[in-house]
Design a protein around this motif. Structure first.
Motif, short mmCIF file in Angstrom:
data_model
loop_
_atom_site.label_atom_id
_atom_site.label_comp_id
_atom_site.label_asym_id
_atom_site.label_seq_id
_atom_site.Cartn_x
_atom_site.Cartn_y
_atom_site.Cartn_z
N ASN A 143 -1.78 -0.13 -3.96
CA ASN A 143 -2.60 -0.40 -5.14
C ASN A 143 -1.92 -1.54 -5.90
OD1 ASN A 143 -4.46 1.77 -4.81
ND2 ASN A 143 -2.87 3.17 -5.52
N ASP A 145 -2.08 -3.19 -9.50
CA ASP A 145 -2.58 -3.00 -10.86
C ASP A 145 -1.83 -3.95 -11.76
OD1 ASP A 145 -3.85 -2.02 -13.11
OD2 ASP A 145 -2.60 -0.22 -13.25
N THR A 150 2.06 -0.54 -5.94
CA THR A 150 2.50 0.81 -5.61
C THR A 150 1.88 1.23 -4.29
OG1 THR A 150 0.69 1.79 -6.87
CG2 THR A 150 2.79 1.55 -8.02
N SER A 152 -0.20 3.77 -2.04
CA SER A 152 -1.27 4.71 -2.39
C SER A 152 -1.25 5.92 -1.48
CB SER A 152 -2.62 4.04 -2.34
OG SER A 152 -2.88 3.46 -1.10
#
Length: 152
Positions: A143, A145, A150, A152
């Motif tokens: 992910n 963001d 990160t 997932s």
């Protein structure tokens, strides 16, 4: 009794000598396993023992700025490679070579490179660029963001 031959020494009783030799050679070309683990105190006010559970990693695996465009970064502890084939496009792959399970060691010229037997994989899709590996690196979920990446 008689002369002791090399075959008799190697085979020994039940082949134990040969088994020991094969065991000693079985890790050739493989990186040494890291058996260390960080220990985190439990916070037990009663003087309890420390927890043997590994510490949890910080929230993000990497910042987008840590991953060079046209290259990538290997996270050995997490066994993942994150690449940025084009500006703003991030991909993640297993860092375990599909040939014989070595951890990939570098990223250069658009490929993820295994130091054990020379396999290379494309940073855009994990496909085999050159063998001996026959299978691509498995893609992993990430992910993005903001500037944080990160798993997932």
């Amino acid at each position: 009794m008689g002369d002791t031959t090399r075959r008799a020494v190697m085979l020994g009783t039940g082949g134990a000598g040969l088994a020991a030799l094969l065991t000693a050679c079985s890790g050739y070309g493989q990186p040494a396993a890291d058996t260390s683990a960080e220990v985190e105190p439990t916070g037990d006010a009663g003087g309890g023992a420390e927890s043997k559970a590994p510490k949890k990693k910080a929230a993000g695996l990497a910042k987008t700025g840590d991953i060079p465009e046209g290259g990538g970064k290997i996270f050995k502890d997490e066994k993942v490679v994150i690449t940025q084939p084009k500006a703003g496009e991030f991909k993640a792959f297993s860092a375990t070579c599909t040939h014989q399970g070595c951890t990939v060691g570098s990223i250069s010229n658009g490929t993820i490179n295994c130091p054990c037997h020379g396999s290379t994989f494309n940073i855009a899709d994990g496909s085999v660029a050159s063998g001996p590996a026959q299978k691509p690196l498995p893609e992993m979920g990430i992910n993005v963001d903001g500037d944080s990446i990160t798993l997932s």
